[in-house]
Write a protein that holds these residues in place. Structure first.
Motif, PDB file in Angstrom:
ATOM      1  N   THR A  12       0.828  -1.201   0.000  1.00  0.00           N
ATOM      2  CA  THR A  12       0.000   0.000   0.000  1.00  0.00           C
ATOM      3  C   THR A  12       0.864   1.254   0.000  1.00  0.00           C
ATOM      4  O   THR A  12       0.600   2.200  -0.752  1.00  0.00           O
ATOM      5  N   GLU A  13       1.912   1.273   0.823  1.00  0.00           N
ATOM      6  CA  GLU A  13       2.806   2.432   0.857  1.00  0.00           C
ATOM      7  C   GLU A  13       3.483   2.635  -0.492  1.00  0.00           C
ATOM      8  O   GLU A  13       3.599   3.761  -0.974  1.00  0.00           O
ATOM      9  N   PHE A  14       3.925   1.545  -1.112  1.00  0.00           N
ATOM     10  CA  PHE A  14       4.575   1.640  -2.418  1.00  0.00           C
ATOM     11  C   PHE A  14       3.597   2.165  -3.467  1.00  0.00           C
ATOM     12  O   PHE A  14       3.945   3.025  -4.281  1.00  0.00           O
ATOM     13  N   THR A  15       2.367   1.673  -3.445  1.00  0.00           N
ATOM     14  CA  THR A  15       1.362   2.105  -4.418  1.00  0.00           C
ATOM     15  C   THR A  15       1.040   3.582  -4.242  1.00  0.00           C
ATOM     16  O   THR A  15       0.945   4.325  -5.224  1.00  0.00           O
ATOM     17  N   LEU A  16       0.879   4.030  -2.999  1.00  0.00           N
ATOM     18  CA  LEU A  16       0.587   5.450  -2.752  1.00  0.00           C
ATOM     19  C   LEU A  16       1.745   6.335  -3.197  1.00  0.00           C
ATOM     20  O   LEU A  16       1.536   7.398  -3.787  1.00  0.00           O
ATOM     21  N   LEU A  17       2.963   5.906  -2.934  1.00  0.00           N
ATOM     22  CA  LEU A  17       4.133   6.674  -3.356  1.00  0.00           C
ATOM     23  C   LEU A  17       4.214   6.755  -4.876  1.00  0.00           C
ATOM     24  O   LEU A  17       4.456   7.826  -5.449  1.00  0.00           O
ATOM     25  N   LEU A  18       3.979   5.632  -5.551  1.00  0.00           N
ATOM     26  CA  LEU A  18       4.021   5.604  -7.007  1.00  0.00           C
ATOM     27  C   LEU A  18       2.934   6.490  -7.610  1.00  0.00           C
ATOM     28  O   LEU A  18       3.193   7.234  -8.564  1.00  0.00           O
ATOM     29  N   MET A  19       1.742   6.428  -7.056  1.00  0.00           N
ATOM     30  CA  MET A  19       0.648   7.253  -7.572  1.00  0.00           C
ATOM     31  C   MET A  19       0.914   8.743  -7.360  1.00  0.00           C
ATOM     32  O   MET A  19       0.618   9.563  -8.223  1.00  0.00           O
ATOM     33  N   SER A  20       1.495   9.099  -6.220  1.00  0.00           N
ATOM     34  CA  SER A  20       1.799  10.509  -5.984  1.00  0.00           C
ATOM     35  C   SER A  20       2.882  10.996  -6.942  1.00  0.00           C
ATOM     36  O   SER A  20       2.808  12.123  -7.444  1.00  0.00           O
ATOM     37  N   LEU A  21       3.876  10.162  -7.236  1.00  0.00           N
ATOM     38  CA  LEU A  21       4.908  10.561  -8.191  1.00  0.00           C
ATOM     39  C   LEU A  21       4.334  10.711  -9.594  1.00  0.00           C
ATOM     40  O   LEU A  21       4.702  11.633 -10.330  1.00  0.00           O
ATOM     41  N   LEU A  22       3.421   9.819  -9.988  1.00  0.00           N
ATOM     42  CA  LEU A  22       2.774   9.945 -11.288  1.00  0.00           C
ATOM     43  C   LEU A  22       1.929  11.211 -11.372  1.00  0.00           C
ATOM     44  O   LEU A  22       1.933  11.909 -12.385  1.00  0.00           O
ATOM     45  N   LEU A  23       1.216  11.520 -10.296  1.00  0.00           N
ATOM     46  CA  LEU A  23       0.387  12.717 -10.270  1.00  0.00           C
ATOM     47  C   LEU A  23       1.243  13.975 -10.383  1.00  0.00           C
ATOM     48  O   LEU A  23       0.907  14.906 -11.120  1.00  0.00           O
ATOM     49  N   ILE A  24       2.358  14.009  -9.683  1.00  0.00           N
ATOM     50  CA  ILE A  24       3.275  15.149  -9.773  1.00  0.00           C
ATOM     51  C   ILE A  24       3.827  15.263 -11.194  1.00  0.00           C
ATOM     52  O   ILE A  24       3.933  16.357 -11.756  1.00  0.00           O
ATOM     53  N   GLY A  25       4.175  14.129 -11.781  1.00  0.00           N
ATOM     54  CA  GLY A  25       4.695  14.140 -13.147  1.00  0.00           C
ATOM     55  C   GLY A  25       3.686  14.673 -14.149  1.00  0.00           C
ATOM     56  O   GLY A  25       4.027  15.477 -15.019  1.00  0.00           O
ATOM     57  N   PHE A  26       2.435  14.244 -14.031  1.00  0.00           N
ATOM     58  CA  PHE A  26       1.392  14.743 -14.935  1.00  0.00           C
ATOM     59  C   PHE A  26       1.143  16.235 -14.705  1.00  0.00           C
ATOM     60  O   PHE A  26       0.881  16.978 -15.653  1.00  0.00           O
ATOM     61  N   GLY A  27       1.224  16.680 -13.462  1.00  0.00           N
ATOM     62  CA  GLY A  27       1.027  18.105 -13.173  1.00  0.00           C
ATOM     63  C   GLY A  27       2.113  18.960 -13.794  1.00  0.00           C
ATOM     64  O   GLY A  27       1.827  20.007 -14.394  1.00  0.00           O
ATOM     65  N   ILE A  28       3.349  18.516 -13.686  1.00  0.00           N
ATOM     66  CA  ILE A  28       4.449  19.264 -14.296  1.00  0.00           C
ATOM     67  C   ILE A  28       4.310  19.265 -15.810  1.00  0.00           C
ATOM     68  O   ILE A  28       4.514  20.281 -16.471  1.00  0.00           O
ATOM     69  N   ASP A  29       3.940  18.126 -16.376  1.00  0.00           N
ATOM     70  CA  ASP A  29       3.775  18.028 -17.824  1.00  0.00           C
ATOM     71  C   ASP A  29       2.653  18.942 -18.321  1.00  0.00           C
ATOM     72  O   ASP A  29       2.748  19.517 -19.399  1.00  0.00           O
ATOM     73  N   PHE A  31       1.516  21.819 -16.846  1.00  0.00           N
ATOM     74  CA  PHE A  31       1.724  23.245 -16.603  1.00  0.00           C
ATOM     75  C   PHE A  31       3.076  23.772 -17.057  1.00  0.00           C
ATOM     76  O   PHE A  31       3.305  24.980 -17.026  1.00  0.00           O
ATOM     77  N   ALA A  32       3.988  22.894 -17.485  1.00  0.00           N
ATOM     78  CA  ALA A  32       5.323  23.350 -17.897  1.00  0.00           C
ATOM     79  C   ALA A  32       5.286  24.335 -19.070  1.00  0.00           C
ATOM     80  O   ALA A  32       6.010  25.333 -19.039  1.00  0.00           O
ATOM     81  N   PRO A  33       4.476  24.112 -20.122  1.00  0.00           N
ATOM     82  CA  PRO A  33       4.469  25.092 -21.216  1.00  0.00           C
ATOM     83  C   PRO A  33       4.039  26.494 -20.769  1.00  0.00           C
ATOM     84  O   PRO A  33       4.619  27.490 -21.207  1.00  0.00           O
ATOM     85  N   ASP A  34       3.038  26.568 -19.883  1.00  0.00           N
ATOM     86  CA  ASP A  34       2.580  27.869 -19.394  1.00  0.00           C
ATOM     87  C   ASP A  34       3.658  28.538 -18.545  1.00  0.00           C
ATOM     88  O   ASP A  34       3.878  29.742 -18.652  1.00  0.00           O
TER      89      ASP A  34
END
Length: 55
Positions: A12-29, A31-34
């Motif tokens: 569960t901890e690994f899954t939550l960590l992986l999902m948070s990293l994916l969410l951060i990655g999608f957020g950067i992707d 908003f990066a152009p703006d």
């Protein structure tokens, strides 16, 4: 005294960590152009104030 983590808790901890990293990655992707465009406008304004030609 600390209990050792069970397999389920570790997974569960690994899954939550992986999902948070994916969410951060999608957020950067998303908003990066703006952010880059805003930074470019800022730099161009800075050079304009100093009197350097743009282009």
């Amino acid at each position: 005294m600390r209990r050792s983590r069970s397999r389920g808790q570790a997974a569960t901890e690994f899954t939550l960590l992986l999902m948070s990293l994916l969410l951060i990655g999608f957020g950067i992707d998303a908003f990066a152009p703006d952010m880059f465009a805003a930074f470019t406008i800022y730099v161009r304004g800075f050079y304009l104030v100093l009197g350097y030609p743009l282009g």
